[in-house]
Scaffold this motif. Structure first.
Motif, PDB file in Angstrom:
ATOM      1  N   GLY A 137       0.869  -1.178   0.000  1.00  0.00           N
ATOM      2  CA  GLY A 137       0.000   0.000   0.000  1.00  0.00           C
ATOM      3  C   GLY A 137       0.900   1.221   0.000  1.00  0.00           C
ATOM      4  O   GLY A 137       1.726   1.399  -0.884  1.00  0.00           O
ATOM      5  N   HIS A 138       0.786   2.037   1.028  1.00  0.00           N
ATOM      6  CA  HIS A 138       1.622   3.237   1.133  1.00  0.00           C
ATOM      7  C   HIS A 138       2.754   3.084   2.143  1.00  0.00           C
ATOM      8  O   HIS A 138       3.499   4.023   2.392  1.00  0.00           O
ATOM      9  N   ILE A 139       2.903   1.891   2.734  1.00  0.00           N
ATOM     10  CA  ILE A 139       3.879   1.676   3.806  1.00  0.00           C
ATOM     11  C   ILE A 139       5.124   0.977   3.258  1.00  0.00           C
ATOM     12  O   ILE A 139       5.038  -0.088   2.655  1.00  0.00           O
ATOM     13  N   SER A 140       6.283   1.574   3.507  1.00  0.00           N
ATOM     14  CA  SER A 140       7.551   1.003   3.086  1.00  0.00           C
ATOM     15  C   SER A 140       7.958  -0.116   4.048  1.00  0.00           C
ATOM     16  O   SER A 140       7.817   0.011   5.265  1.00  0.00           O
ATOM     17  N   VAL A 155       9.158  -3.569   9.159  1.00  0.00           N
ATOM     18  CA  VAL A 155       8.585  -2.248   8.938  1.00  0.00           C
ATOM     19  C   VAL A 155       9.062  -1.289  10.031  1.00  0.00           C
ATOM     20  O   VAL A 155       9.366  -1.715  11.149  1.00  0.00           O
ATOM     21  N   LEU A 156       9.132  -0.014   9.694  1.00  0.00           N
ATOM     22  CA  LEU A 156       9.463   0.982  10.711  1.00  0.00           C
ATOM     23  C   LEU A 156       8.443   0.894  11.845  1.00  0.00           C
ATOM     24  O   LEU A 156       7.246   0.705  11.614  1.00  0.00           O
ATOM     25  N   ARG A 157       8.917   1.026  13.055  1.00  0.00           N
ATOM     26  CA  ARG A 157       8.099   0.871  14.255  1.00  0.00           C
ATOM     27  C   ARG A 157       6.834   1.732  14.214  1.00  0.00           C
ATOM     28  O   ARG A 157       5.760   1.275  14.575  1.00  0.00           O
ATOM     29  N   SER A 158       6.940   2.957  13.747  1.00  0.00           N
ATOM     30  CA  SER A 158       5.790   3.864  13.759  1.00  0.00           C
ATOM     31  C   SER A 158       4.700   3.454  12.773  1.00  0.00           C
ATOM     32  O   SER A 158       3.565   3.915  12.880  1.00  0.00           O
ATOM     33  N   PHE A 159       5.022   2.564  11.813  1.00  0.00           N
ATOM     34  CA  PHE A 159       4.031   2.087  10.844  1.00  0.00           C
ATOM     35  C   PHE A 159       3.571   0.658  11.133  1.00  0.00           C
ATOM     36  O   PHE A 159       2.705   0.143  10.434  1.00  0.00           O
TER      37      PHE A 159
END
Length: 180
Positions: A137-140, A155-159
């Motif tokens: 989606g929009h999450i790297s 994934v980055l923790r904030s995402f």
């Protein structure tokens, strides 16, 4: 008063979801070390052994970059030993605090992933051990095939929570239910 906030795993409140063809689960936060330098995967084997990290996996993270991932939280002394073993060839940055790993497995795992990423997941194009930095989606995230029907998403923790909730909705659409 505490000098710093208490660490809480970001997906601590999430349960695994399972159906006959799919399993989604938050993985232990463990360790994730980013290695940057003039070294290849084969060259990382000896430094990993020297630091007692043989159980960790090596994942490509781009040109001359690698992630070393494992389920065990590492004390700074083991990270320092690994860094020392790489002295002169590579640098190590501990990313354990900033990234979260999510497991996805089962015969329908590729079907679920195809709903959010453009990576060709056919085993001939994306074999076991292959990693790719991509979008869901929009999450790297970094997507790694860990087995014939098994994947790990880093994934980055904030995402992490947003990604997990998106994956939950897709897993439920494939018949997955919370694990009891």
């Amino acid at each position: 008063m505490l000098d710093r906030p208490e660490h809480r795993p970001v997906l601590a409140g999430k349960t695994a979801l399972q159906a006959p063809g799919i399993r989604l689960e938050p993985l232990l936060e463990g360790h994730l070390l980013h290695v940057m330098g003039v070294i290849d995967a084969d060259g990382l084997a000896r430094p990993l052994s020297t630091a007692g990290l043989e159980a960790s996996t090596i994942r490509s993270a781009g040109y001359q970059q690698w992630f070393i991932a494992g389920d065990e939280a590492l004390p700074s002394s083991r990270i320092a030993a690994f860094s020392s073993a790489l002295q002169g060839t590579a640098f190590v940055s501990d990313q354990s605090h900033g990234r979260v790993r999510i497991g996805l497995s089962g015969p329908q795992a590729t079907e679920l992933l195809a709903k959010g990423t453009a990576v060709d997941l056919h085993p001939s194009a994306f074999p076991e051990g292959r990693s790719a930095v991509t979008l869901f989606g929009h999450i790297s995230l970094q997507l790694t095939r860990t087995g014939a029907d098994s994947f790990e998403l880093t994934v980055l923790r904030s995402f992490a929570e947003a990604l997990y909730e998106e994956l939950e909705a897709l897993a439920v659409s494939l018949g997955a239910l919370p694990e009891l």
